[in-house]
Scaffold this motif. Structure first.
Motif, PDB file in Angstrom:
ATOM      1  N   VAL A  15       0.834  -1.200   0.000  1.00  0.00           N
ATOM      2  CA  VAL A  15       0.000   0.000   0.000  1.00  0.00           C
ATOM      3  C   VAL A  15       0.870   1.251   0.000  1.00  0.00           C
ATOM      4  O   VAL A  15       0.626   2.202  -0.757  1.00  0.00           O
ATOM      5  N   LEU A  48      -5.973  -3.725  -3.707  1.00  0.00           N
ATOM      6  CA  LEU A  48      -5.392  -2.631  -2.929  1.00  0.00           C
ATOM      7  C   LEU A  48      -5.806  -1.265  -3.482  1.00  0.00           C
ATOM      8  O   LEU A  48      -6.048  -0.328  -2.722  1.00  0.00           O
ATOM      9  N   LEU A  52      -7.655   1.706  -1.443  1.00  0.00           N
ATOM     10  CA  LEU A  52      -7.119   3.066  -1.365  1.00  0.00           C
ATOM     11  C   LEU A  52      -8.103   4.103  -1.919  1.00  0.00           C
ATOM     12  O   LEU A  52      -8.221   5.207  -1.388  1.00  0.00           O
TER      13      LEU A  52
END
Length: 254
Positions: A15, A48, A52
């Motif tokens: 991340v 991911l 986000l």
């Protein structure tokens, strides 16, 4: 950076790598760019990215590219505003303001505006009050045009097409092609100029503050009422602002 070992970094590391890559990219990235550059498997990357985006750390621009989201932008401002670093910057700004005899400050890109992160006011009775946190347009301020000049041609064109070129004074540039030409001149010059384009009777200029890789972080600026200093007189302090910008850059590396 290739990830050949399936046990390499945790999801948290991935991340952070994604956020770092998106933040430092000179153009909006695609998922394919991240797969290629970071070596993250496609299914993991999309999972991911969705996380986000949902959390506001990245967002998708009009062309489908990945850019920093509102939370990432707020985080960068909060880091910049950390008291440890802010006190040192204000000391430099105070000395600069005393030398120039005018208000000096720092503005940083924040979406499609510039936001004041630091400011040291002059003691003159006549002054313009733009407090820390104030947001000003890109197209008619010295710092805004300086920031636009650091983007590549496609990035400039995209920004100019997507911001409202509101006429603030009779000197404000409101035609996109004229503004792009002015931004090009700013790039060649190396500093931005506001010749009564934002506020009538106010002139100013700004020099870049860059990171150690030469990427633009913010604009170190000064401005003055024309009844006190003309633009030409203010520009006599260009070397002083450039030196102060170098001192601020050195703080970032310490």
């Amino acid at each position: 950076m290739k990830e050949n070992d399936s046990n390499r970094g945790s999801s948290i590391t991935r991340v952070l790598e994604i956020m770092e890559a998106v933040a430092k990219a000179e153009r909006p990235l695609s998922p394919h760019d991240l797969i290629k550059d970071l070596g993250i498997p496609k299914p993991s990357l999309h999972r991911l990215l969705q996380l986000l985006e949902n959390e506001g750390f990245i967002q998708i621009d009009l062309q489908g590219g990945l850019v920093p989201g509102a939370r990432a932008q707020r985080m960068s401002i909060n880091i910049w505003q950390n008291k440890r670093f802010k006190a040192d910057r204000e000391a430099i700004l105070t000395g600069l303001s005393a030398k120039v005899g005018e208000t000096c400050g720092i503005s940083i890109p924040h979406g499609n505006v510039m936001a004041y992160s630091d400011r040291v006011q002059t003691n003159w009775p006549l002054q313009v009050y733009l407090p820390v946190g104030a947001q000003v347009p890109l197209h008619c301020t010295a710092g805004g045009k300086l920031y636009l000049s650091t983007l590549n041609s496609a990035g400039r064109k995209r920004q100019v097409e997507n911001i409202c070129l509101t006429r603030m004074t009779q000197n404000t540039i409101t035609e996109a092609d004229v503004l792009l030409a002015d931004i090009k001149a700013t790039e060649k010059r190396g500093y931005g100029i506001d010749n009564q384009e934002f506020i009538a009777g106010l002139v100013g200029f700004a020099v870049p503050i860059n990171d150690k890789s030469g990427r633009f972080l913010g604009a170190l600026l000064t401005h003055a009422p024309i009844i006190r200093k003309s633009l030409e007189e203010l520009l006599e302090f260009l070397p002083d602002l450039q030196q102060a910008a170098k001192e601020i850059e050195a703080l970032l590396e310490s």
